[in-house]
Design a protein around this motif. Structure first.
Motif, PDB file in Angstrom:
ATOM      1  N   ASP A   1       0.832  -1.201   0.000  1.00 10.69           N
ATOM      2  CA  ASP A   1       0.000   0.000   0.000  1.00 10.69           C
ATOM      3  C   ASP A   1       0.871   1.258   0.000  1.00 10.69           C
ATOM      4  OD1 ASP A   1      -2.207  -1.605   0.113  1.00 10.69           O
ATOM      5  OD2 ASP A   1      -2.773  -1.068   2.170  1.00 10.69           O
ATOM      6  N   THR A   2       0.370   2.302  -0.660  1.00  8.14           N
ATOM      7  CA  THR A   2       1.025   3.604  -0.637  1.00  8.14           C
ATOM      8  C   THR A   2       0.334   4.430   0.446  1.00  8.14           C
ATOM      9  OG1 THR A   2       1.460   3.464  -3.002  1.00  8.14           O
ATOM     10  CG2 THR A   2       1.632   5.634  -1.999  1.00  8.14           C
ATOM     11  N   VAL A   3       1.142   5.064   1.307  1.00  9.14           N
ATOM     12  CA  VAL A   3       0.575   5.852   2.410  1.00  9.14           C
ATOM     13  C   VAL A   3       1.105   7.280   2.349  1.00  9.14           C
ATOM     14  CG1 VAL A   3       0.230   3.905   3.962  1.00  9.14           C
ATOM     15  CG2 VAL A   3       2.397   5.096   3.986  1.00  9.14           C
ATOM     16  N   ASN A   4       0.325   8.189   2.895  1.00 11.37           N
ATOM     17  CA  ASN A   4       0.731   9.595   3.000  1.00 11.37           C
ATOM     18  C   ASN A   4       1.072   9.892   4.452  1.00 11.37           C
ATOM     19  OD1 ASN A   4       0.196  10.196   0.240  1.00 11.37           O
ATOM     20  ND2 ASN A   4      -2.000  10.279   0.741  1.00 11.37           N
ATOM     21  N   LYS A   5       1.821  10.961   4.643  1.00  9.53           N
ATOM     22  CA  LYS A   5       2.197  11.373   5.995  1.00  9.53           C
ATOM     23  C   LYS A   5       0.926  11.596   6.818  1.00  9.53           C
ATOM     24  CE  LYS A   5       4.739  14.867   8.542  1.00  9.53           C
ATOM     25  NZ  LYS A   5       5.585  16.062   8.455  1.00  9.53           N
ATOM     26  N   GLY A   6       0.862  10.951   8.006  1.00  7.21           N
ATOM     27  CA  GLY A   6      -0.272  11.116   8.900  1.00  7.21           C
ATOM     28  C   GLY A   6      -1.340  10.043   8.750  1.00  7.21           C
ATOM     29  N   ASP A   7      -1.227   9.169   7.737  1.00  2.00           N
ATOM     30  CA  ASP A   7      -2.204   8.077   7.589  1.00  2.00           C
ATOM     31  C   ASP A   7      -2.035   7.080   8.734  1.00  2.00           C
ATOM     32  OD1 ASP A   7      -3.151   9.185   5.267  1.00  2.00           O
ATOM     33  OD2 ASP A   7      -2.207   7.715   3.922  1.00  2.00           O
TER      34      ASP A   7
ATOM     35  N   ASN B   1      -4.402   3.423  20.586  1.00  2.00           N
ATOM     36  CA  ASN B   1      -3.509   4.483  20.116  1.00  2.00           C
ATOM     37  C   ASN B   1      -3.245   4.291  18.633  1.00  2.00           C
ATOM     38  OD1 ASN B   1      -2.684   5.626  22.859  1.00  2.00           O
ATOM     39  ND2 ASN B   1      -2.258   3.459  23.089  1.00  2.00           N
ATOM     40  N   GLU B   2      -3.388   5.360  17.872  1.00  2.00           N
ATOM     41  CA  GLU B   2      -3.140   5.295  16.428  1.00  2.00           C
ATOM     42  C   GLU B   2      -1.657   5.480  16.156  1.00  2.00           C
ATOM     43  OE1 GLU B   2      -5.633   8.368  14.820  1.00  2.00           O
ATOM     44  OE2 GLU B   2      -7.380   7.048  14.742  1.00  2.00           O
ATOM     45  N   ILE B   3      -1.094   4.570  15.387  1.00  2.00           N
ATOM     46  CA  ILE B   3       0.287   4.709  14.935  1.00  2.00           C
ATOM     47  C   ILE B   3       0.197   5.187  13.494  1.00  2.00           C
ATOM     48  CG2 ILE B   3       2.491   3.535  14.593  1.00  2.00           C
ATOM     49  CD1 ILE B   3       1.520   3.633  17.536  1.00  2.00           C
ATOM     50  N   VAL B   4       0.775   6.360  13.232  1.00  2.00           N
ATOM     51  CA  VAL B   4       0.623   6.992  11.923  1.00  2.00           C
ATOM     52  C   VAL B   4       1.937   6.986  11.145  1.00  2.00           C
ATOM     53  CG1 VAL B   4      -1.279   8.454  12.695  1.00  2.00           C
ATOM     54  CG2 VAL B   4       1.046   9.282  12.900  1.00  2.00           C
ATOM     55  N   ALA B   5       1.821   7.159   9.850  1.00  2.00           N
ATOM     56  CA  ALA B   5       2.990   7.206   8.967  1.00  2.00           C
ATOM     57  C   ALA B   5       3.731   8.531   9.194  1.00  2.00           C
ATOM     58  CB  ALA B   5       2.567   7.064   7.522  1.00  2.00           C
ATOM     59  N   PRO B   6       5.056   8.464   9.435  1.00  2.00           N
ATOM     60  CA  PRO B   6       5.796   9.700   9.660  1.00  2.00           C
ATOM     61  C   PRO B   6       6.053  10.499   8.376  1.00  2.00           C
ATOM     62  CG  PRO B   6       7.269   7.811   9.784  1.00  2.00           C
ATOM     63  CD  PRO B   6       5.877   7.285   9.604  1.00  2.00           C
ATOM     64  N   ARG B   7       5.914   9.867   7.212  1.00  2.00           N
ATOM     65  CA  ARG B   7       6.128  10.529   5.915  1.00  2.00           C
ATOM     66  C   ARG B   7       5.433   9.732   4.813  1.00  2.00           C
ATOM     67  NH1 ARG B   7      10.846   9.009   7.878  1.00  2.00           N
ATOM     68  NH2 ARG B   7      11.433  11.147   8.249  1.00  2.00           N
ATOM     69  N   ASP B   8       5.398  10.272   3.644  1.00  2.00           N
ATOM     70  CA  ASP B   8       4.814   9.571   2.491  1.00  2.00           C
ATOM     71  C   ASP B   8       5.698   8.388   2.126  1.00  2.00           C
ATOM     72  OD1 ASP B   8       3.005  11.629   2.472  1.00  2.00           O
ATOM     73  OD2 ASP B   8       3.836  12.658   0.727  1.00  2.00           O
ATOM     74  N   GLY B   9       5.070   7.301   1.664  1.00  2.00           N
ATOM     75  CA  GLY B   9       5.871   6.160   1.261  1.00  2.00           C
ATOM     76  C   GLY B   9       5.028   4.963   0.904  1.00  2.00           C
ATOM     77  N   LYS B  10       5.724   3.813   0.825  1.00  2.00           N
ATOM     78  CA  LYS B  10       5.086   2.550   0.453  1.00  2.00           C
ATOM     79  C   LYS B  10       5.363   1.544   1.549  1.00  2.00           C
ATOM     80  CE  LYS B  10       5.028  -0.868  -3.218  1.00  2.00           C
ATOM     81  NZ  LYS B  10       5.613  -1.279  -4.506  1.00  2.00           N
ATOM     82  N   VAL B  11       4.365   0.763   1.941  1.00  2.00           N
ATOM     83  CA  VAL B  11       4.529  -0.251   2.973  1.00  2.00           C
ATOM     84  C   VAL B  11       5.220  -1.455   2.341  1.00  2.00           C
ATOM     85  CG1 VAL B  11       3.352  -1.761   4.618  1.00  2.00           C
ATOM     86  CG2 VAL B  11       2.443   0.534   4.164  1.00  2.00           C
ATOM     87  N   VAL B  12       6.420  -1.778   2.839  1.00  2.00           N
ATOM     88  CA  VAL B  12       7.174  -2.902   2.304  1.00  2.00           C
ATOM     89  C   VAL B  12       6.918  -4.159   3.116  1.00  2.00           C
ATOM     90  CG1 VAL B  12       9.496  -3.731   1.804  1.00  2.00           C
ATOM     91  CG2 VAL B  12       8.944  -1.328   1.463  1.00  2.00           C
ATOM     92  N   ALA B  13       6.863  -4.030   4.459  1.00  2.00           N
ATOM     93  CA  ALA B  13       6.652  -5.194   5.326  1.00  2.00           C
ATOM     94  C   ALA B  13       5.903  -4.767   6.572  1.00  2.00           C
ATOM     95  CB  ALA B  13       7.986  -5.814   5.709  1.00  2.00           C
ATOM     96  N   ILE B  14       5.173  -5.723   7.119  1.00  2.00           N
ATOM     97  CA  ILE B  14       4.464  -5.456   8.376  1.00  2.00           C
ATOM     98  C   ILE B  14       5.031  -6.379   9.437  1.00  2.00           C
ATOM     99  CG2 ILE B  14       2.250  -5.534   9.562  1.00  2.00           C
ATOM    100  CD1 ILE B  14       0.936  -4.851   6.915  1.00  2.00           C
TER     101      ILE B  14
END
Length: 118
Positions: free
Chosen positions: A87-93, A105-118
């Motif tokens: 998935d592609t994510v934006n900062k704050g997603d 508690n929500e853990i958010v993306a610190p910057r725009d990017g692509k999720v490589v692994a969970i």
């Protein structure tokens, strides 16, 4: 004089009791003298080291070059994962919900990017 051994709180005392009769009545009065017989000796205590439990091994995925690993800010349990690999994510997603201290508690993306692994 009569002698008795009395134990109080683990200490043994030798007690001498003298019987005394009064002139006015036939009641017996007793005078008690107590002296510690012998102090119990403390045995040396050996310190036994308990084996330390091995820390739980967890597999941590390394981020690819130029990537970033996001660590949880507190210990807790993953309650819900909002993204999937690729998935592609934006900062704050919101990436996932972490439950800690009975709060979500929500853990958010610190910057725009692509999720490589969970």
């Amino acid at each position: 004089m009569r002698k008795f051994n009395i134990s109080v709180n683990g200490k043994t005392y030798e007690v001498e009791v003298e019987e005394v009769k009064s002139k006015n009545d036939n009641k017996v009065k007793r005078e008690v003298k107590s002296t510690p017989k012998q102090k119990p000796k403390a045995k040396p205590v050996k310190k036994v080291q308990k084996p330390q439990p091995k820390p739980k091994e967890t597999k941590i995925n390394k981020a690819p070059s130029g990537g970033e690993t996001i660590d949880a800010p507190m210990p807790g349990s993953v309650f819900d994962i909002k993204v999937s690999e690729g998935d592609t994510v934006n900062k704050g997603d919101v990436l996932l919900i972490l439950e800690a201290m009975k709060m979500e508690n929500e853990i958010v993306a610190p910057r725009d990017g692509k999720v490589v692994a969970i």
